[in-house]
Design a protein around this motif. Structure first.
Motif, PDB file in Angstrom:
ATOM      1  N   PHE A 113      33.972  37.997  36.153  1.00  0.00           N
ATOM      2  CA  PHE A 113      33.750  38.810  34.726  1.00  0.00           C
ATOM      3  C   PHE A 113      34.964  39.326  34.065  1.00  0.00           C
ATOM      4  O   PHE A 113      35.037  39.464  33.023  1.00  0.00           O
ATOM      5  N   THR A 114      35.904  39.712  34.997  1.00  0.00           N
ATOM      6  CA  THR A 114      37.151  40.371  34.381  1.00  0.00           C
ATOM      7  C   THR A 114      38.138  39.412  33.739  1.00  0.00           C
ATOM      8  O   THR A 114      38.096  38.426  33.990  1.00  0.00           O
ATOM      9  N   PHE A 130      40.580  50.363  38.102  1.00  0.00           N
ATOM     10  CA  PHE A 130      40.622  49.465  36.869  1.00  0.00           C
ATOM     11  C   PHE A 130      39.071  49.600  36.705  1.00  0.00           C
ATOM     12  O   PHE A 130      38.837  49.882  35.481  1.00  0.00           O
ATOM     13  N   TYR A 131      38.266  49.343  37.686  1.00  0.00           N
ATOM     14  CA  TYR A 131      36.666  49.090  37.259  1.00  0.00           C
ATOM     15  C   TYR A 131      36.120  50.826  36.935  1.00  0.00           C
ATOM     16  O   TYR A 131      35.299  51.221  35.985  1.00  0.00           O
ATOM     17  N   LEU A 132      36.620  51.874  37.600  1.00  0.00           N
ATOM     18  CA  LEU A 132      36.333  53.298  37.065  1.00  0.00           C
ATOM     19  C   LEU A 132      36.951  53.786  35.869  1.00  0.00           C
ATOM     20  O   LEU A 132      35.966  54.312  35.090  1.00  0.00           O
ATOM     21  N   GLY A 155      30.572  43.196  46.061  1.00  0.00           N
ATOM     22  CA  GLY A 155      30.333  43.140  44.610  1.00  0.00           C
ATOM     23  C   GLY A 155      31.499  43.551  43.908  1.00  0.00           C
ATOM     24  O   GLY A 155      31.553  42.503  42.467  1.00  0.00           O
ATOM     25  N   LEU A 156      32.405  44.046  43.793  1.00  0.00           N
ATOM     26  CA  LEU A 156      33.796  44.269  43.301  1.00  0.00           C
ATOM     27  C   LEU A 156      34.682  42.747  43.324  1.00  0.00           C
ATOM     28  O   LEU A 156      34.988  42.392  42.007  1.00  0.00           O
ATOM     29  N   GLY A 157      34.335  42.206  44.481  1.00  0.00           N
ATOM     30  CA  GLY A 157      34.931  40.595  44.508  1.00  0.00           C
ATOM     31  C   GLY A 157      34.330  39.914  43.470  1.00  0.00           C
ATOM     32  O   GLY A 157      34.966  39.057  42.565  1.00  0.00           O
ATOM     33  N   ILE A 158      33.063  39.703  43.403  1.00  0.00           N
ATOM     34  CA  ILE A 158      32.306  38.948  42.344  1.00  0.00           C
ATOM     35  C   ILE A 158      32.518  39.557  41.037  1.00  0.00           C
ATOM     36  O   ILE A 158      32.721  38.703  40.121  1.00  0.00           O
ATOM     37  N   LEU A 159      32.428  40.617  40.724  1.00  0.00           N
ATOM     38  CA  LEU A 159      32.916  41.258  39.246  1.00  0.00           C
ATOM     39  C   LEU A 159      34.329  40.781  38.868  1.00  0.00           C
ATOM     40  O   LEU A 159      34.512  40.118  37.776  1.00  0.00           O
ATOM     41  N   PHE A 160      35.364  40.900  39.795  1.00  0.00           N
ATOM     42  CA  PHE A 160      36.468  40.384  39.373  1.00  0.00           C
ATOM     43  C   PHE A 160      36.928  38.899  39.108  1.00  0.00           C
ATOM     44  O   PHE A 160      37.350  38.388  38.216  1.00  0.00           O
TER      45      PHE A 160
END
Length: 428
Positions: A327-328, A375-377, A319-324
């Motif tokens: 989206f980031t 970073f996401y926190l 999930g973090l990989g997809i967000l990065f």
């Protein structure tokens, strides 16, 4: 930066550098305590020592059994070769060397966190999460090559030549980046995964920019969009050439025995995913948590709690990989998280990994993963308290509660780190 009217602006007055220095000092003292009676050795360690000794005496790289040193890269034995001829002379130096590597590593991580995380409290949390990450501590306790590998990886991230940077230091950054890429591959074969991952991520990002524009049929626009990708490929060329040479040397000296090993690739994917997933889960919460809950409710399946924790951890990583990736807007962090994910996938596709090697092989991944989590926190828990959309007092209370829980959670990795440091100290 926090608003001047923000009641939590006192956190900005706490110098991140001072807290980081105190954290590194505590980490160093704990490392010295854990290695007071010596540094830990495994089967790989004896081969590194034998290769260092043979290089020192015979100017050749040989394993402990006298066979050619082909399954590992030469840089780490070369770092040990100038110290002495026997284990008693080398080991005290290794403990000091690992500590030295770690201090420089955390200096680069300090700079990386400053660049990617904006709020002071999020920076502090991210740095503490890295300081208490057990795999990063473990590689400094054992005679392994990961400690210097992590340093090279953090330095590679720090010197990444951003195409938007038009300063005079761009050429210097590029030269350092090319040298570090070469050393990364010379330190561990897995360094090639990081370079390929960076190129793959940059190619994907460039392709998205290329096809978004109506100019995509233009050769000039194609070159302009992919110029940085080609530039990085050129910087990586020495590293790729060395990797090919070292693989050819290994195949030549092993008389073609690498062929049998190639059939094992991908055959243990499920077992590896479970192992790595459980290690990631164990860095977040105790691995016994699901087991206790499972037995409390009367279930009899022994393996299912492990699979459940591993599945949640892998889902978090994915999930973090997809967000990065999608989206980031932080391009450099996206590139390195994508490379870390590529490294994670590549590790799982290799032959079966022993449980004892799980955390040390994941240490490079955790280095980037924790920066990404910090970073996401920050994005989730940090917002402008002075907004007029909701009650300001409730926003302050929610913000305070969220970060309080985040810092309370740090007690778990800290206690885990202290427990293992005491174990290693007493175990020697």
């Amino acid at each position: 930066m926090l608003s001047k009217k923000n009641p939590l602006q006192a956190f900005e007055k706490i110098k991140f550098a001072y807290l980081a220095a105190l954290g590194i000092l505590f980490w160093g003292l704990l490392q010295q305590y854990a290695t007071q009676a010596g540094i830990w050795l495994t089967a790989d360690s004896f081969d590194y020592l034998a290769a260092a000794q043979s290089l020192h005496v015979k100017n050749a790289l040989l394993r402990a059994n006298g066979k050619p040193f082909v399954h590992w890269t030469p840089l780490y034995p070369a770092l040990l070769a100038c110290i002495g001829k026997n284990k008693g002379e080398i080991l005290p130096f290794v403990a000091a060397q690992q500590l030295f590597f770690s201090v420089i590593l955390y200096f680069f991580l300090y700079q990386i966190i400053k660049k990617n995380v904006k709020s002071a409290i999020a920076r502090i949390w991210t740095f503490l999460a890295l300081l208490t990450a057990l795999p990063l501590f473990m590689v400094s306790i054992f005679l392994w090559s990961e400690s210097f590998f992590l340093l090279l990886l953090a330095a590679l991230w720090y010197f990444y030549p951003d195409k938007k940077n038009t300063s005079k230091s761009f050429t210097f950054q590029s030269l350092c980046f090319a040298l570090l890429a070469l050393l990364l591959v010379m330190q561990r074969n897995a360094g090639i995964f990081w370079l390929l991952g960076l190129l793959m991520m940059l190619f994907t990002a460039s392709s998205q920019d290329f096809f978004k524009s109506e100019k995509w049929k233009s050769y000039a626009y194609f070159y302009q969009t992919f110029s940085h990708f080609f530039y990085l490929s050129l910087l990586f060329l020495p590293a790729f050439l060395f990797f090919l040479f070292w693989q050819w040397r290994g195949f030549h000296l092993s008389e073609g025995k690498f062929r049998a090993q190639s059939h094992a690739y991908g055959s243990s994917l499920v077992e590896n995913l479970t192992l790595y997933g459980s290690k990631i889960w164990n860095s977040l919460l105790p691995d016994s948590l699901f087991s206790h809950l499972w037995h409390f409710f009367g279930f009899e399946f022994e393996k299912l709690p492990t699979y459940l924790g591993a599945g949640i951890a892998i889902f978090l990583v994915l999930g973090l990989g997809i967000l990065f990736i999608f989206f980031t807007k932080n391009k450099t962090l996206s590139l390195f998280y994508g490379a870390a994910f590529f490294y994670f996938v590549a590790l799982n596709s290799l032959g079966k990994i022993q449980a004892a090697d799980g955390e040390r092989l994941l240490a490079p991944f955790f280095l980037v993963h924790w920066v990404g989590l910090g970073f996401y926190l920050e994005k989730v828990l940090f917002y402008d308290i002075n907004t007029k959309k909701t009650n300001k007092l409730w926003r302050i209370l929610a913000w305070t509660l969220a970060w309080t829980l985040a810092f309370i959670w740090l007690l778990y990795p800290l206690s885990r780190l202290l427990k293992n440091a005491i174990f290693w100290h007493q175990g020697m």
